[in-house]
Design a protein around this motif. Structure first.
Motif, PDB file in Angstrom:
ATOM      1  N   TRP A   1       1.236  17.732  12.332  1.00 31.50           N
ATOM      2  CA  TRP A   1       1.894  16.896  13.336  1.00 31.50           C
ATOM      3  C   TRP A   1       3.358  16.687  12.972  1.00 31.50           C
ATOM      4  O   TRP A   1       4.235  16.788  13.822  1.00 31.50           O
ATOM      5  CB  TRP A   1       1.167  15.555  13.464  1.00 31.50           C
ATOM      6  N   TRP A   2       3.611  16.399  11.703  1.00 31.86           N
ATOM      7  CA  TRP A   2       4.981  16.148  11.235  1.00 31.86           C
ATOM      8  C   TRP A   2       5.854  17.388  11.446  1.00 31.86           C
ATOM      9  O   TRP A   2       6.985  17.277  11.911  1.00 31.86           O
ATOM     10  CB  TRP A   2       4.954  15.742   9.770  1.00 31.86           C
ATOM     11  N   LYS A   3       5.327  18.562  11.121  1.00 29.97           N
ATOM     12  CA  LYS A   3       6.077  19.810  11.325  1.00 29.97           C
ATOM     13  C   LYS A   3       6.365  20.034  12.807  1.00 29.97           C
ATOM     14  O   LYS A   3       7.464  20.458  13.175  1.00 29.97           O
ATOM     15  CB  LYS A   3       5.303  20.998  10.758  1.00 29.97           C
ATOM     16  N   ASP A   4       5.384  19.729  13.671  1.00 31.33           N
ATOM     17  CA  ASP A   4       5.591  19.882  15.118  1.00 31.33           C
ATOM     18  C   ASP A   4       6.706  18.967  15.612  1.00 31.33           C
ATOM     19  O   ASP A   4       7.488  19.353  16.482  1.00 31.33           O
ATOM     20  CB  ASP A   4       4.307  19.586  15.889  1.00 31.33           C
ATOM     21  N   GLN A   5       6.784  17.769  15.067  1.00 27.93           N
ATOM     22  CA  GLN A   5       7.838  16.834  15.475  1.00 27.93           C
ATOM     23  C   GLN A   5       9.208  17.358  15.066  1.00 27.93           C
ATOM     24  O   GLN A   5      10.186  17.153  15.768  1.00 27.93           O
ATOM     25  CB  GLN A   5       7.600  15.443  14.871  1.00 27.93           C
TER      26      GLN A   5
ATOM     27  N   LEU B   1       1.678   7.053   8.465  1.00 29.74           N
ATOM     28  CA  LEU B   1       0.845   7.779   9.428  1.00 29.74           C
ATOM     29  C   LEU B   1      -0.548   8.059   8.868  1.00 29.74           C
ATOM     30  O   LEU B   1      -1.545   7.952   9.586  1.00 29.74           O
ATOM     31  CB  LEU B   1       1.522   9.091   9.834  1.00 29.74           C
ATOM     32  N   ARG B   2      -0.632   8.391   7.594  1.00 31.73           N
ATOM     33  CA  ARG B   2      -1.946   8.626   6.975  1.00 31.73           C
ATOM     34  C   ARG B   2      -2.788   7.350   7.010  1.00 31.73           C
ATOM     35  O   ARG B   2      -3.984   7.390   7.309  1.00 31.73           O
ATOM     36  CB  ARG B   2      -1.785   9.123   5.544  1.00 31.73           C
TER      37      ARG B   2
ATOM     38  N   GLU C   1       0.806  -1.218   0.000  1.00 31.30           N
ATOM     39  CA  GLU C   1       0.000   0.000   0.000  1.00 31.30           C
ATOM     40  C   GLU C   1       0.842   1.273   0.000  1.00 31.30           C
ATOM     41  O   GLU C   1       0.451   2.268  -0.591  1.00 31.30           O
ATOM     42  CB  GLU C   1      -0.949  -0.002   1.201  1.00 31.30           C
ATOM     43  N   ILE C   2       1.974   1.248   0.671  1.00 32.54           N
ATOM     44  CA  ILE C   2       2.815   2.442   0.710  1.00 32.54           C
ATOM     45  C   ILE C   2       3.818   2.406  -0.441  1.00 32.54           C
ATOM     46  O   ILE C   2       4.122   3.418  -1.041  1.00 32.54           O
ATOM     47  CB  ILE C   2       3.537   2.582   2.065  1.00 32.54           C
ATOM     48  N   GLY C   3       4.321   1.216  -0.739  1.00 30.80           N
ATOM     49  CA  GLY C   3       5.257   1.078  -1.850  1.00 30.80           C
ATOM     50  C   GLY C   3       6.600   1.705  -1.559  1.00 30.80           C
ATOM     51  O   GLY C   3       7.080   1.674  -0.448  1.00 30.80           O
TER      52      GLY C   3
ATOM     53  N   GLU D   1      10.836  10.501   4.521  1.00 35.93           N
ATOM     54  CA  GLU D   1       9.768  11.320   5.110  1.00 35.93           C
ATOM     55  C   GLU D   1       8.421  11.025   4.455  1.00 35.93           C
ATOM     56  O   GLU D   1       7.406  10.915   5.140  1.00 35.93           O
ATOM     57  CB  GLU D   1      10.113  12.807   5.014  1.00 35.93           C
ATOM     58  N   ASP D   2       8.405  10.885   3.130  1.00 36.78           N
ATOM     59  CA  ASP D   2       7.160  10.563   2.437  1.00 36.78           C
ATOM     60  C   ASP D   2       6.644   9.185   2.848  1.00 36.78           C
ATOM     61  O   ASP D   2       5.444   8.979   3.009  1.00 36.78           O
ATOM     62  CB  ASP D   2       7.350  10.603   0.919  1.00 36.78           C
ATOM     63  N   TRP D   3       7.565   8.231   3.047  1.00 41.58           N
ATOM     64  CA  TRP D   3       7.163   6.879   3.444  1.00 41.58           C
ATOM     65  C   TRP D   3       6.507   6.915   4.824  1.00 41.58           C
ATOM     66  O   TRP D   3       5.431   6.362   5.033  1.00 41.58           O
ATOM     67  CB  TRP D   3       8.379   5.950   3.453  1.00 41.58           C
TER      68      TRP D   3
END
Length: 128
Positions: A110-114, A94-95, A79-81, A87-89
């Motif tokens: 959320w990602w930016k906060d991390q 997470l999505r 599904e993710i490939g 970062e995209d993976w």
């Protein structure tokens, strides 16, 4: 023999549906796996092809849901490939998790906060 048991069918090959197919339980292993997962332990099920891993996952997910847990199934290879970068993976993972668990989280925010909280951390460290 109960009526519901009589309605279950034997299937050879493929993932079994707990509501339709007869499943041969591996009681001790299933109980251990459920206990570890309920204790929030990370678990891997590793075995050769065609020995029931997918069916085991399906039945364990049902047990966990009946116990009141939110459960997500992610086929990370299918599904993710192979996105262009880590970062995209991780954001794709997470999505999938937020959709499966019906969580109201804005992944981009959320990602930016991390990133702010852990400057210089790697993509996988942001999930810690």
């Amino acid at each position: 023999m109960s009526e519901s048991f009589k309605e279950l069918k034997l299937q050879v090959g493929g993932t079994l549906d707990p509501k339709k197919h007869l499943y041969i339980s591996r009681k001790h292993e299933e109980d251990d796996l459920c206990r570890f997962l309920n204790e929030r332990e990370y678990c891997n099920v590793i075995a050769s092809r065609q020995v029931g891993k997918s069916s085991l996952v399906t039945f364990i997910m049902e047990r966990l849901e009946l116990a009141g847990n939110r459960v997500a199934y992610c086929d990370i290879s299918g599904e993710i490939g192979g996105p262009p970068n880590g970062e995209d993976w991780y954001q794709g993972l997470l999505r999938m998790l937020t959709l499966e668990c019906e969580l109201d989280i804005n992944i981009n925010e959320w990602w930016k906060d991390q990133t702010k909280d852990q400057s210089g951390s790697t993509a996988n460290q942001k999930l810690m």
